[in-house]
Each structure stands twice: as structure tokens, then as C-alpha cells.
Enzyme design. Sequence first.
Site, PDB file in Angstrom:
ATOM      1  N   SER A 146      10.061 -59.348  31.339  1.00 45.49           N
ATOM      2  CA  SER A 146      11.223 -59.947  31.979  1.00 45.49           C
ATOM      3  C   SER A 146      12.379 -58.951  31.987  1.00 45.49           C
ATOM      4  O   SER A 146      12.618 -58.251  31.006  1.00 45.49           O
ATOM      5  CB  SER A 146      11.635 -61.204  31.234  1.00 45.49           C
ATOM      6  OG  SER A 146      11.852 -60.914  29.879  1.00 45.49           O
TER       7      SER A 146
ATOM      8  N   SER B 292      12.710 -56.245  33.024  1.00 43.75           N
ATOM      9  CA  SER B 292      12.416 -54.837  32.785  1.00 43.75           C
ATOM     10  C   SER B 292      12.619 -54.032  34.039  1.00 43.75           C
ATOM     11  O   SER B 292      11.739 -53.949  34.883  1.00 43.75           O
ATOM     12  CB  SER B 292      10.973 -54.675  32.331  1.00 43.75           C
ATOM     13  OG  SER B 292      10.886 -55.014  31.004  1.00 43.75           O
TER      14      SER B 292
ATOM     15  N   THR C 272      12.632 -65.850  31.542  1.00 39.95           N
ATOM     16  CA  THR C 272      11.448 -65.632  30.721  1.00 39.95           C
ATOM     17  C   THR C 272      10.878 -66.983  30.325  1.00 39.95           C
ATOM     18  O   THR C 272      11.610 -67.833  29.815  1.00 39.95           O
ATOM     19  CB  THR C 272      11.820 -64.866  29.431  1.00 39.95           C
ATOM     20  OG1 THR C 272      12.655 -63.785  29.789  1.00 39.95           O
ATOM     21  CG2 THR C 272      10.581 -64.358  28.738  1.00 39.95           C
TER      22      THR C 272
ATOM     23  N   HIS D 289     -30.314 -18.603  14.297  1.00 43.66           N
ATOM     24  CA  HIS D 289     -30.141 -17.157  14.177  1.00 43.66           C
ATOM     25  C   HIS D 289     -29.108 -16.769  13.119  1.00 43.66           C
ATOM     26  O   HIS D 289     -28.921 -15.590  12.823  1.00 43.66           O
ATOM     27  CB  HIS D 289     -29.811 -16.525  15.541  1.00 43.66           C
ATOM     28  CG  HIS D 289     -28.386 -16.660  15.970  1.00 43.66           C
ATOM     29  ND1 HIS D 289     -27.978 -17.526  16.958  1.00 43.66           N
ATOM     30  CD2 HIS D 289     -27.268 -16.029  15.554  1.00 43.66           C
ATOM     31  CE1 HIS D 289     -26.659 -17.417  17.127  1.00 43.66           C
ATOM     32  NE2 HIS D 289     -26.209 -16.522  16.278  1.00 43.66           N
TER      33      HIS D 289
ATOM     34  N   ASP E 177     -32.999 -22.170  19.100  1.00 45.41           N
ATOM     35  CA  ASP E 177     -32.078 -21.604  18.117  1.00 45.41           C
ATOM     36  C   ASP E 177     -31.272 -22.713  17.416  1.00 45.41           C
ATOM     37  O   ASP E 177     -30.054 -22.807  17.563  1.00 45.41           O
ATOM     38  CB  ASP E 177     -31.146 -20.630  18.850  1.00 45.41           C
ATOM     39  CG  ASP E 177     -30.266 -19.833  17.913  1.00 45.41           C
ATOM     40  OD1 ASP E 177     -29.354 -19.158  18.414  1.00 45.41           O
ATOM     41  OD2 ASP E 177     -30.463 -19.914  16.695  1.00 45.41           O
TER      42      ASP E 177
ATOM     43  N   SER F 197     -20.998 -18.999  16.993  1.00 45.77           N
ATOM     44  CA  SER F 197     -22.406 -19.408  16.981  1.00 45.77           C
ATOM     45  C   SER F 197     -22.653 -20.580  16.051  1.00 45.77           C
ATOM     46  O   SER F 197     -22.068 -20.661  14.973  1.00 45.77           O
ATOM     47  CB  SER F 197     -23.279 -18.260  16.487  1.00 45.77           C
ATOM     48  OG  SER F 197     -23.455 -17.333  17.502  1.00 45.77           O
TER      49      SER F 197
END
Length: 762
Positions: free
Chosen positions: A264, A266, A340, A518, A569, A691
Site C-alpha cells: 500500500s 508504495s 490498506t 595424476h 584421471d 588439477s
Amino acid sequence: MGFSVSWSWFAALSCLLLMGGEVWCDCTEDNMQIEGGHYTLTKRLEKGSLLLYHCPEGYYPYPALTRLCQPDGTWRPAPKRHSPQRCRIIECPDPNVLEYGNVSPPQEKYFLHNETTYECYSGYSFRGSSSRVCLPNGKWSGSTPICSRDTGANCADPGIPPGASRTGNSFDIDDTVKYSCIGNLFLMGSSERVCQENGQWTGKEPACYYKHTYDTPLEVSEAFGSSIKDTLTTLESVNDTQEGRIIRISKNGTLNIYIAVDVSESIDKNYIKQAKEAVTKLITKIAGFSVTPNYDIVFFSSEIFDIVRITDFMKGNVALKTVKDKLESYNVVESITAGTDLNLVFRSFLEQMALIKQQVGVEGFKEHHHVIIVFTDGAYNMGGSPAPTVEKIKNMVYMNHTIGKQNQSREDYLDIYIFAIGAEIFDDDLQPLIVPAGTSDRHYFRMKDIKDLQETFDEIIDENEVKGLCGLHRDYNPLDNKEGTRKMYPWYAYVNIKEGRKCLGSLVTPRFILTAAHCFKFGDLPEDVKVELDDGQGIEKKVKYFKLHPNYNVSAKVKEGVKEFYDYDVALIQLDQDVQISTAVRPICIPCTQETSDALQLIGKSTCKQQEQLLLKTHLENLNFLTRTGHSVDKKDVIAKLGDNRDTCINHALEAVGITTKNPKVAVTDNFLCTGGRTPFRDHIACTGDSGGAVFKNYEHRTIQIAVVSWGTKNLCKAGGLVESDETSRDFHINLFKVVPFLKEVLGNDNQEEFAPLTFLS
Ligand SMILES: *[C@@H]1O[C@H](CO)[C@@H](O)[C@H](O)[C@H]1NC(C)=O
Ligand SMILES: *[C@@H]1O[C@H](CO)[C@@H](O)[C@H](O)[C@H]1NC(C)=O
Ligand SMILES: *[C@@H]1O[C@H](CO)[C@@H](O)[C@H](O)[C@H]1NC(C)=O
Ligand SMILES: *[C@@H]1O[C@H](CO)[C@@H](O)[C@H](O)[C@H]1NC(C)=O
Ligand SMILES: *[C@@H]1O[C@H](CO)[C@@H](O)[C@H](O)[C@H]1NC(C)=O
Ligand SMILES: *[C@@H]1O[C@H](CO)[C@@H](O)[C@H](O)[C@H]1NC(C)=O
């Protein structure tokens, strides 16, 4: 409601210009200034405009918080000459209510940053905080100090919170204590507590608030979070088949969540935007649980603006995405009307409940839980008090059984939460609306600004309590501190192997780290491997065992012109014991597990393929991996080139040192994802030390690992860091969807008692 557009100067001007037209100034700005602060107007000087005073942090406007422009052109309350408007320093409620002890220093009033210490008379023992500071939100830090003597009573002395007085001095079973607040303070929480057989008091310690006392986002998220989480976790989902289709329904019935946002008056677009974002955040957080609620979301002023109604959900499957889109696209500004009507909101929710009941029948309705969440300042001026409508709602959900001591069987089925937000809050009207009243869960919150709400909801999921959720993380700005980064990537780990070999890894269960094969060399032993992960139980984790993928063989294709071959890997490191799961340490989701299906919100019986299609859906998929430089961790952005784009991407593998074959597919099998290069965007490139790290993708608030960083064609950055790719530099990552049997064999192994296995999809 709260707004923050600074109109004052402009309003005065426009007022003058419009003098001759049909618009005129209702109110004037004479005597409106505030010493030490400023004010804003919601509708310039027109009638119905709200004047909001603003003070710096630690101060509050006095004597008025707001003033309303009346139709007759006067302000209510009217400014008074003898009591000029000013910013007053925050005051905290009187701590000298302590029984059987001393408060120092003794003062008549206590202000911001004032410190107090507490001591008991001899023979009395102390509980609570022995020193407290008056905070900017009008509360004392820490907890209520209590001096008591063991009298053998069933319950412990519940103490007296600052600013309160208590009646009731015996603490045996069924004894009652009652609280009230002194002076202009008002009570929040349980005004009455009863000593129970289990030695606990019912309800929760009340607190005395001034009009300038607010809850912090953290307080609200803790209290609201723990309450809503109870509802969400008791309604854990199971599968069900309806009309040949598997849908997920909650175990003990259906959850309906009704959300209403007061918009309200806003005029401030920002307010609506923040409200929309807060609601979106809330429903996204809820989606992190395996509950699929129906939603009813409305904005309101004197009328209701539907976003989505429960009945839409009942008709068919409204996706969460649709709700978010509707919220996003909703523009309430055009439809703003004066006034409101809070009662209208509750009436509308009651109507929705009646429709549900009509549809599912009385028996079916018994299984429906209802959670109502209202954001308002409570300043309704139409439709009357919502209290009678709330009674009707209670009656409907409680099935006419009044809830008393004897019958709480249906109390779990209805919750009404009020988030009171605004410069001036109408507590007396709002507090009675919460349901259930007087429980230990807080249902009423006082907040100053809607912008705090997002933060509130962001904090809501306390990961300690939702241990099972893989990949859950917080959205922190990467520029935030180290702790923030940790919470954003709670799964990352460092792997150090003897001779200074450094890799990254990811926590995939509380016991296992996934990394690259690895990183290891032939002959490495578990004691040569150090995993760093700070879970508060020591940073370096002992390694019990590690296992490389059985097909990993770096020299397998030497004869075919690939000096170092990195297919398969991947490796798993088993820790000596489980890490402590918290906000900062939590496993990432990995493909083909049930948890990941939940994270992806795949409903019913899902497959590995479905996950893959969701995660690697387009020919160019945005992915990320991390890099560590010194102690800081950064996120790299890359695009996996899939489908038609893949061949060009992997062709560049032929430029790598040690590769002499003419066929890139010999080196880059189908098990790799390819990233890097500068088209269509400049990717980051992997550096030495990246890695073994996770290549991941975020899905809502969950992170799913898609691949493991393996190798690249060029070494552009030995020192690490965020480095951009050149035109032809490429990185290759092991696609986890291709190594599921290995992951399942180790992580899904339920033929052992050492650790909890992950559930893989069949
Ligand atoms: C308490 O705070 C007020 C206001 O800042 C200050 O003037 C006063 O000196 C403080 N008292 C003590 C004991 O620190
Ligand atoms: C939900 O059902 C389970 C058993 O299926 C029960 O233990 C639990 O208490 C129920 N929860 C609620 C909120 O009714
Ligand atoms: C509850 O009471 C109302 C009126 O007293 C009645 O119409 C309604 O059928 C009752 N509902 C149930 C579930 O007993
Ligand atoms: C409590 O509620 C249950 C179900 O809602 C009902 O069957 C029972 O009769 C009620 N008991 C009392 C004492 O009201
Ligand atoms: C790796 O591959 C090479 C070439 O095929 C083979 O000779 C060797 O035995 C393999 N090593 C292992 C450990 O399987
Ligand atoms: C629900 O469905 C999923 C996927 O098909 C399955 O893994 C899970 O065990 C089911 N849960 C129950 C309780 O039947």
C-alpha cells in the site's frame, strides 16, 4: 510501508507550480524539520502522504516516528512547538530488574554502547551473560542474567528480562509466571509460562521492546528459520503414483504456503523490487528441502494483486520457475490504490482454504498443512480488524476443535507468521494475529527495512541442521572475506602429496575427497598424502587410503603417439574419519546420486541421463572451477564445448607437447570435456595446481560437480591465478558422468560398516 524517495524539495516546488490547477497542496512542510536527521514523503504533500523521519544508526526519531497528511491539510500527529522533532540516542530497557544480584553501573537510563556487568549476592549462582552492551537495535547483547538458589523446585528460575516485571515466584510443576513490561515498553513473546513436568518452561523468554527496538536479520533468520524448518522437515517427501505419473507428495500430507506482501502507498519501485526478491529468495530456500509446497502469493493494498493462487497449483503442476517468473514480471505500480485492507488478505486465504477443502474433501483436508506469512506494517485503514477472520481460519484448520492444553493435535497444521516491517509498526493490531500464540517458536518479527529481508532469508538454512543436503552453499560476494569464500565453496579441499605436489580436490561425502589420479605417483603411500580442509577439528586430515581409477594408465598410448595419456584421471581419497559438516564444510553433489536428483528438483523416479541432460544441456555450457593463489581462492569461468563445438575444441590437443598422433580423439577420449580458447567467449585457463579440482555448476542454491580438472595443452600460468586463455589453449576435464561405475563402486559401497554409502541411481 517503508519508502525512501527523497521528495521534500521537489514536492515544495511542484506544489507551487500546480497551485492554480486541480491539484493543490494538502499539507505544508512548515515545522517539519528534524534535528540530526532528515525526512522523506511518500506522496509529496498530498493527502494520505506519509512523512517518514530518518536518523543515523543508533538514533531514532522522537517524539514521532512518522506523520500522516490528513484530508484537511494537517499532519497527524501534529508537530508541537514545545517538543521539537529530533533524533534521540537509542535506549535499552532497564536491566536493574535483576533479583538477588547487583547491576553496575547503576543508572537511571542506559543508552547505546553503555556496558553493564552483573554479579550475584553470595549464596546465589549465576546464569546468563555477566556483561552486556546496549546495541543499536535497542536490545542488550547476550542473554538475561539470572541469580538463583537451588530450592529443589522442578523448573529453574526463569529470570526477569530487562524492562520487565514478573509475578510468580514458585517454580514447581504447573506453576505459572506472568510477565509485563514497564512504562512505554511492550511485551514480545510469551507473557505467561508454565513449569512443565520435564523441568522446562512452556513458551520462550519474552522481551520488552520499545517502538525503536528491532530484530536483526540474523535473529529473525534463526528464529523463523528453525520454526519453518521444523515444518519443512516433518513434511519430508515420498513418491506416489497418480494417474500413471509419479509425483512427489509429502509424507504427512500437503503443505500450503500463503504469502502476502503489503504494498500500500508504495510509490517506491525499489520497495516492490526488494519485496519480490525477498519472496523469491524465500521460496528458493524452501525448494532446497525435499518438500513441494503449493503456493498462494499475493501483494495487497486495498485490493489483492494475485501472483499465483493455491487453486492454480491444485489444478496442475505449477513449476517453481513459473512462480518466480510471475513474481519477476509483476508490476504492481500501476495498480496501486489508496488504503490498506489486511482483513481482505486473510479473507482471501480463507477462501482458498475453502476451495481446497471442497476439492479434496473433509478427510483429505485433514492432511493439509497451512503456513501463512504476511509482510506488513499493520497500518490497515479499511476492512476492519483481521482478527475475526483469523479465528475462522483457525476453526477451519483445527476442524472446530478448540486448541487447549488437552488437544494440540491440530496445532501443527496452521502457522501464521507476521513480519512487521516499517518505520512505524502497529504491534497491538498485528501481534494477536500470530498462530499458534505463545509457543516457543517465534512467529512475530519486527524489522525496520524490507531490504533486510533478503539477507534474513539467505541466512535461513542453517546447514548444521540439514546435513544431508549436498552442494548447499551461501551466495557471498567473492570479494568477501575468507570465511565467505569458504561458505560459497564449502566442498573445496587442498591435496598435498610429498615432494610438494599440490592439487585441488572436492569433498564428495563426509569421508571422501575426489581429485585427479595424476596427482599421485607410483609408490605413494596414504601417509604421504595430506588433505587440508578446515572443519574446526584440525585443518590437516589424516588419509586412510586412496584409490585411482583402475583404467588410469598414463603410458597406455605411448605407442600411438600420446606420451602422457590422462583418460580416467580420477582418484578418491578416503579420510581416516568423517569431517564435521557445517556451513563452511559440506560435500558437493556428484552425478547419478539421489541427492543430486533432489538438488536438481527432479520429481519422481529420475535417471542419470536426465541429470546429464539438465546439466550439460546446450552445446555451450557455462561451468566453473577454482584456483588457489596464496591463501585466496578464485572462481574461473569456462564454457564446455559440446555437440558440434567439440571437434574444433579437441583438435587443439594436437598442439600439446608430447602428442604426435594426427587423431585428437586418441588423446582426448569421449570421457573428457573440453574448455578454453577465446570463442565464443574468453575462457579462463587452468593453471598448475588447479588439477584435481571440481568443474562445477550451480543450480539454485546447490552446487553439482560435473568434471575433474585434468590436463591442458599449454602451461600459461605456473604461478596460478585467474588467467585468460589464448586462442588455442585448451583444458580437458574428466566428465564424471563417464566414470560413475568407479564412483559407485567406492562411494556407494554398502558392503562395509566404516562410512555411510551414497545412494546412486540404478
Ligand atoms: C552511556 O551512554 C551515554 C550516551 O552515549 C553517555 O553519555 C554515557 O557517558 C554512557 N555511560 C557510561 C557509564 O558509559
Ligand atoms: C509424519 O509421519 C511420521 C510417520 O510416518 C511421524 O513419525 C511424524 O510424527 C509425522 N509428523 C507429523 C508432523 O505429523
Ligand atoms: C464446524 O462448525 C461449523 C459451524 O459451527 C459447521 O458448519 C462445520 O460443519 C463444522 N466443521 C466440522 C469439520 O465439524
Ligand atoms: C482432539 O482432536 C481430535 C482430532 O482433531 C479429536 O478426534 C478429539 O476428539 C479432540 N479431543 C478433544 C478433547 O477435544
Ligand atoms: C599401461 O599400458 C601399457 C601399454 O599398453 C602396458 O604395457 C602397461 O602394462 C599398462 N600398465 C598398467 C599398470 O596397466
Ligand atoms: C522415490 O523415488 C526415487 C527415485 O525413483 C527412489 O530412489 C526412492 O527410493 C523413492 N523413495 C521412496 C520412499 O519410495
